[in-house]
Scaffold this motif. Structure first.
Motif, short mmCIF file in Angstrom:
data_model
loop_
_atom_site.label_atom_id
_atom_site.label_comp_id
_atom_site.label_asym_id
_atom_site.label_seq_id
_atom_site.Cartn_x
_atom_site.Cartn_y
_atom_site.Cartn_z
N LEU A 211 -13.13 8.64 9.42
CA LEU A 211 -11.88 7.96 9.05
C LEU A 211 -11.63 8.02 7.54
O LEU A 211 -10.51 8.26 7.09
CB LEU A 211 -11.91 6.51 9.52
CG LEU A 211 -11.85 6.29 11.04
CD1 LEU A 211 -12.05 4.82 11.39
CD2 LEU A 211 -10.53 6.80 11.61
N ILE A 212 -12.70 7.82 6.75
CA ILE A 212 -12.55 7.89 5.30
C ILE A 212 -12.19 9.30 4.86
O ILE A 212 -11.30 9.50 4.01
CB ILE A 212 -13.86 7.43 4.61
CG1 ILE A 212 -14.08 5.92 4.82
CG2 ILE A 212 -13.83 7.76 3.11
CD1 ILE A 212 -13.04 5.03 4.18
N TRP A 217 -8.28 12.82 2.56
CA TRP A 217 -7.65 14.15 2.70
C TRP A 217 -6.14 14.01 2.81
O TRP A 217 -5.38 14.79 2.22
CB TRP A 217 -8.21 14.84 3.94
CG TRP A 217 -7.47 16.10 4.30
CD1 TRP A 217 -7.61 17.33 3.74
CD2 TRP A 217 -6.47 16.23 5.32
NE1 TRP A 217 -6.75 18.23 4.33
CE2 TRP A 217 -6.03 17.58 5.30
CE3 TRP A 217 -5.90 15.33 6.24
CZ2 TRP A 217 -5.05 18.04 6.18
CZ3 TRP A 217 -4.93 15.80 7.11
CH2 TRP A 217 -4.52 17.14 7.07
N PHE A 218 -5.68 13.01 3.55
CA PHE A 218 -4.24 12.76 3.69
C PHE A 218 -3.61 12.42 2.34
O PHE A 218 -2.47 12.83 2.06
CB PHE A 218 -4.01 11.61 4.69
CG PHE A 218 -2.59 11.17 4.80
CD1 PHE A 218 -1.66 11.93 5.50
CD2 PHE A 218 -2.16 9.98 4.19
CE1 PHE A 218 -0.34 11.52 5.59
CE2 PHE A 218 -0.84 9.57 4.29
CZ PHE A 218 0.07 10.34 5.00
N ASP A 222 -9.61 15.37 -3.90
CA ASP A 222 -10.56 16.48 -3.81
C ASP A 222 -11.82 16.06 -3.05
O ASP A 222 -12.21 14.89 -3.05
CB ASP A 222 -10.97 16.93 -5.22
CG ASP A 222 -9.85 17.64 -5.94
OD1 ASP A 222 -8.91 18.10 -5.27
OD2 ASP A 222 -9.91 17.73 -7.19
N PHE A 223 -12.45 17.03 -2.40
CA PHE A 223 -13.74 16.88 -1.71
C PHE A 223 -13.73 15.77 -0.65
O PHE A 223 -14.58 14.87 -0.65
CB PHE A 223 -14.86 16.60 -2.72
CG PHE A 223 -14.83 17.46 -3.93
CD1 PHE A 223 -15.01 18.84 -3.84
CD2 PHE A 223 -14.61 16.92 -5.20
CE1 PHE A 223 -14.98 19.64 -4.96
CE2 PHE A 223 -14.58 17.71 -6.32
CZ PHE A 223 -14.76 19.08 -6.21
N GLN A 261 -2.08 5.69 -6.39
CA GLN A 261 -2.77 6.35 -5.30
C GLN A 261 -4.23 5.91 -5.21
O GLN A 261 -4.80 5.83 -4.11
CB GLN A 261 -2.72 7.88 -5.48
CG GLN A 261 -1.32 8.46 -5.38
CD GLN A 261 -0.79 8.39 -3.97
OE1 GLN A 261 -0.11 7.41 -3.62
NE2 GLN A 261 -1.08 9.38 -3.16
N ALA A 262 -4.85 5.61 -6.36
CA ALA A 262 -6.21 5.10 -6.34
C ALA A 262 -6.27 3.76 -5.61
O ALA A 262 -7.24 3.46 -4.90
CB ALA A 262 -6.75 4.95 -7.76
N GLY A 263 -5.21 2.96 -5.77
CA GLY A 263 -5.14 1.70 -5.02
C GLY A 263 -5.07 1.94 -3.52
O GLY A 263 -5.67 1.19 -2.73
N LEU A 264 -4.35 3.00 -3.11
CA LEU A 264 -4.30 3.33 -1.69
C LEU A 264 -5.66 3.80 -1.18
O LEU A 264 -6.04 3.48 -0.06
CB LEU A 264 -3.25 4.43 -1.46
CG LEU A 264 -1.78 4.02 -1.63
CD1 LEU A 264 -0.88 5.23 -1.44
CD2 LEU A 264 -1.41 2.92 -0.64
N VAL A 265 -6.38 4.58 -2.00
CA VAL A 265 -7.72 5.01 -1.61
C VAL A 265 -8.62 3.79 -1.41
O VAL A 265 -9.33 3.68 -0.40
CB VAL A 265 -8.32 5.95 -2.68
CG1 VAL A 265 -9.79 6.22 -2.38
CG2 VAL A 265 -7.55 7.27 -2.71
#
Length: 352
Positions: A211-212, A217-218, A222-223, A261-265
């Motif tokens: 899931l992570i 990836w979505f 990277d990686f 986007q980091a907050g979404l991660v």
């Protein structure tokens, strides 16, 4: 004065026990290169035991069943090793660029801090919060993981012999012990609980990692397979494992994608681990298969000091196996209760 050696005071017994533990830990530390592959092989062998029993119950010859399982392990392990090793090498090669960009992002926060009345210079900010050191630690941990994957075929060979030995273990135990049925009953109870814990935990950890990986990836990070693997491994560590797994991915997201986007991660990590850790895992695992948060933290420190990144991954499974073993004897159940997060359930009490 032979009577002096027969004194069995509680203080002396505890002192001798502590000395024995220190000697054992020192021996494990010095034999790290041998112990880690054996422990990982035991871990994989226990997980492979239920599929082996399933195949043999369906009239598959034991040798053929072992060959099927080992083939799957070699294919899966080889593909995983190639993908992860390549990702680790690429990440380490790009690490200096990531560090420079991350420091630039941190310095870019200075105007916002000044607006809130926090006058901080760039030197002070990087001195007290230096993300480069975190990225260096991640790189070292990934390097250790990559070196661990080089022992993959040694681990698989050990697993093969463990599975071959498992087929004749009951017969050997009956021939070796006078009260074999009782010993077999206790051994089966112990192995059954260990199997239950490792299979459920491994399945949930694998699902967490998938899931992570799909989520990052979505989002275009990277990686993604590397972060999924780290999330899977760190899921074996309750409470703090998900935090440790999220830190490098979130820092990379800050560099590559920006703060929103980091907050979404980070939010994806939070949601996945809350659902898996608080809803799905307790439903299948049960309340009896848990550890005290203090024991989790101390186990992480101890096994991490002994065996590095591999020790951190193995810390909770090893401690959990020790807890299950302690539950099998009336004289040591109190230790298992102290290690756990609650009272031992009545159905897990030994039969003797």
């Amino acid at each position: 004065m032979p009577h002096l050696f027969n004194i069995k005071t509680p203080g002396l017994i505890w002192l001798l026990g502590l000395a024995a533990i220190i000697i054992i830990l020192a021996g494990l530390k010095s034999a790290e290169a041998i112990v880690i592959p054996i422990m990982l092989a035991l871990f994989i062998g226990i997980i492979c035991t239920p599929p082996l029993h399933f195949l043999t119950r369906h009239k598959v010859p034991p040798i053929m069943a072992i060959l099927i399982i080992v083939t799957l392990l070699v294919v899966f392990g080889g593909l995983l090793g190639m993908v992860v090793t390549t990702a680790i090498d690429n990440f380490i090669n790009r690490l200096p660029d990531y560090q420079q960009r991350l420091e630039a992002e941190m310095i870019g926060l200075l105007p916002s801090l000044e607006k809130f009345g926090v006058p901080v210079s760039s030197k002070q900010l990087l001195m007290h919060f230096n993300p480069s050191q975190i990225m260096d630690w991640v790189a070292k941990a990934l390097t250790n993981l990559g070196s661990l994957l080089t022992n993959l075929f040694l681990i698989i060979f050990i697993v093969i012999f463990l599975l071959l030995e498992e087929a004749s273990f009951s017969l050997k135990l009956r021939q070796a012990l006078p009260n074999a049925e009782k010993s077999l009953r206790n051994a089966n109870q112990f192995v059954g609980q260990v199997n239950k814990y490792l299979v459920i935990k491994s399945t949930i950890s694998l699902l967490t990692g998938c899931l992570i990986a799909l989520w990052v990836w979505f989002l275009g990070l990277d990686f993604p397979l590397l972060w999924g693997l780290i999330a899977m491994l760190m899921n074996f560590i309750p409470n703090v494992g998900s935090i440790l797994a999220a830190i490098p991915a979130v820092l990379l997201a800050v560099v590559q994608l920006g703060f929103p986007q980091a907050g979404l991660v980070a939010g994806g990590y939070l949601v996945v681990n809350l659902v898996m850790g608080n809803l799905i895992e307790p439903r299948f695992m049960g309340k009896g298969l848990g550890l005290s948060p203090l024991v989790v933290f101390l186990s992480l420190i101890l096994w991490g000091w002994l065996f590095g990144a591999a020790g951190m991954f193995l810390s909770i499974p090893l401690t959990m196996i020790a807890k299950i073993a302690l539950e099998q004897s009336q004289s040591t159940q109190w230790v298992a209760v102290m290690l756990g997060n609650g009272v031992i359930e009545s159905e897990k009490m030994p039969l003797s």
